[in-house]
Design an enzyme around this catalytic site. Structure first.
Site, PDB file in Angstrom:
ATOM      1  N   HIS A 160       0.825  -1.204   0.000  1.00  0.00           N
ATOM      2  CA  HIS A 160       0.000   0.000   0.000  1.00  0.00           C
ATOM      3  C   HIS A 160       0.864   1.261   0.000  1.00  0.00           C
ATOM      4  O   HIS A 160       2.040   1.203   0.384  1.00  0.00           O
ATOM      5  CB  HIS A 160      -0.839   0.062   1.287  1.00  0.00           C
ATOM      6  CG  HIS A 160      -1.922  -0.953   1.387  1.00  0.00           C
ATOM      7  ND1 HIS A 160      -2.189  -1.636   2.549  1.00  0.00           N
ATOM      8  CD2 HIS A 160      -2.817  -1.387   0.479  1.00  0.00           C
ATOM      9  CE1 HIS A 160      -3.223  -2.445   2.353  1.00  0.00           C
ATOM     10  NE2 HIS A 160      -3.616  -2.320   1.102  1.00  0.00           N
ATOM     11  N   CYS A 248      -2.910   0.352  10.057  1.00  0.00           N
ATOM     12  CA  CYS A 248      -3.858  -0.645   9.527  1.00  0.00           C
ATOM     13  C   CYS A 248      -4.834  -1.154  10.569  1.00  0.00           C
ATOM     14  O   CYS A 248      -5.893  -1.657  10.240  1.00  0.00           O
ATOM     15  CB  CYS A 248      -3.122  -1.879   9.004  1.00  0.00           C
ATOM     16  SG  CYS A 248      -1.695  -1.517   8.043  1.00  0.00           S
TER      17      CYS A 248
HETATM   18  C1  CIR Z   1      -3.518  -7.915   3.448  1.00  0.00           C
HETATM   19  O1  CIR Z   1      -2.663  -8.330   2.672  1.00  0.00           O
HETATM   20  O2  CIR Z   1      -4.585  -7.443   3.047  1.00  0.00           O
HETATM   21  C2  CIR Z   1      -3.273  -8.005   4.931  1.00  0.00           C
HETATM   22  N1  CIR Z   1      -2.496  -9.167   5.223  1.00  0.00           N
HETATM   23  C3  CIR Z   1      -2.551  -6.762   5.422  1.00  0.00           C
HETATM   24  C4  CIR Z   1      -3.349  -5.514   5.302  1.00  0.00           C
HETATM   25  C5  CIR Z   1      -2.634  -4.346   5.861  1.00  0.00           C
HETATM   26  N2  CIR Z   1      -3.442  -3.201   5.844  1.00  0.00           N
HETATM   27  C6  CIR Z   1      -2.993  -1.962   5.690  1.00  0.00           C
HETATM   28  O3  CIR Z   1      -1.824  -1.778   5.414  1.00  0.00           O
HETATM   29  N3  CIR Z   1      -3.875  -0.980   5.730  1.00  0.00           N
END
Ligand code: CIR
Length: 254
Positions: A160, A248
């Site tokens: 991201h 997150c």
């Molecule tokens: C994913 O790959 O969607 C999750 N394992 C990690 C999401 C992390 N979220 C974020 O950076 N906002």
């Protein structure tokens, strides 16, 4: 401030991991790290609403991806990975009590982790999780609320935008050398560059002068301390293992 968080499901070890992480290894450790995170938010005076985790959704603790807040409204996203779409209902349900919700059209995809509010501007990452239709939805949403938007291409080695760029101080962005360039950012932004090998530390969570940082990144910590910030070092190993960072784990709003 208020926040939504969601705990760690028993299925957490099946969480998606492709960038910073190779997969979580210890659920109890993850739960303990999550508990410290929530306690720290409360220490900063944040009113925290906790949603129950659901074992059908290994990544459900990463609530940030489901909502982008602007003032008293939230854009509820369609996250970019199909395995996570079912997480949305619980986040939406929790936020609808407090904010005006706007829903994305079905073809639009976006992870909230690609969106960073920077003063009156929203920076949005064009990534594998966020598509053009999602970006257009965000543009309409923020412009209707008096903000502007700028798109930044997310490098292929990052999940991201805000995995590798956050704002520790108004007007200032933190980013790793070699991942993004000065020309990617708003021209009036001051960029604090951190070493490539500390890229994970670019995701910080600020409450005025108090800043939550991931433990174990000494160069970044020194740089932030030199700017007069008080650092709160958080153990994040079990979140990094699933490509997750500090921001997150919550949706924050007034
Ligand atoms: C994913 O790959 O969607 C999750 N394992 C990690 C999401 C992390 N979220 C974020 O950076 N906002």
């Amino acid at each position: 401030m208020r926040a939504i968080v969601r705990g760690i499901p028993s299925s957490y070890e099946k969480g998606l991991a492709k960038y910073f992480g190779t997969g979580p290894t210890d659920i109890e450790d993850a739960r303990s790290q999550h508990k410290s995170y929530v306690a720290k938010l409360r220490e900063f005076g944040v009113t925290v609403k906790e949603i129950e985790p659901h074992d059908s959704y290994p990544d459900c603790c990463f609530v940030e991806d489901h909502a982008v807040v602007a003032g008293d409204s939230a854009l509820i996203t369609n996250v970019g990975h199909d395995s996570r779409l079912g997480e949305k209902a619980a986040v939406q349900g929790a936020l609808k009590e407090d904010l005006n919700l706007v829903l994305m059209e079905s073809e639009a995809r976006m992870d909230g982790g690609d969106v960073l509010q920077f003063g009156k501007q929203f920076l949005v990452g064009n990534s594998t999780r966020t598509n053009e239709a999602g970006i257009q939805c965000l543009k309409d949403f923020v412009e209707a609320r008096g903000f502007t938007m700028q798109v930044i291409q997310v490098p292929s080695n990052s999940l991201h935008l805000i995995s590798i760029c956050t704002s520790p101080i108004p007007g200032v962005l933190l980013a790793p050398e070699g991942w993004l360039a000065q020309s990617d950012f708003p021209s009036d932004a001051e960029i604090l560059w951190i070493p490539d090998k500390e890229a994970y530390a670019a995701n910080v969570l600020s409450f005025g002068k108090d800043v939550m940082v991931a433990a174990g990144y000494p160069h970044t910590s020194r740089l932030l301390e030199e700017r007069g910030l008080t650092l709160h070092s958080m153990e994040m190993s079990q979140f990094r293992a699933a490509d997750g960072s500090l921001t997150c784990l919550s949706v924050l709003y007034q």
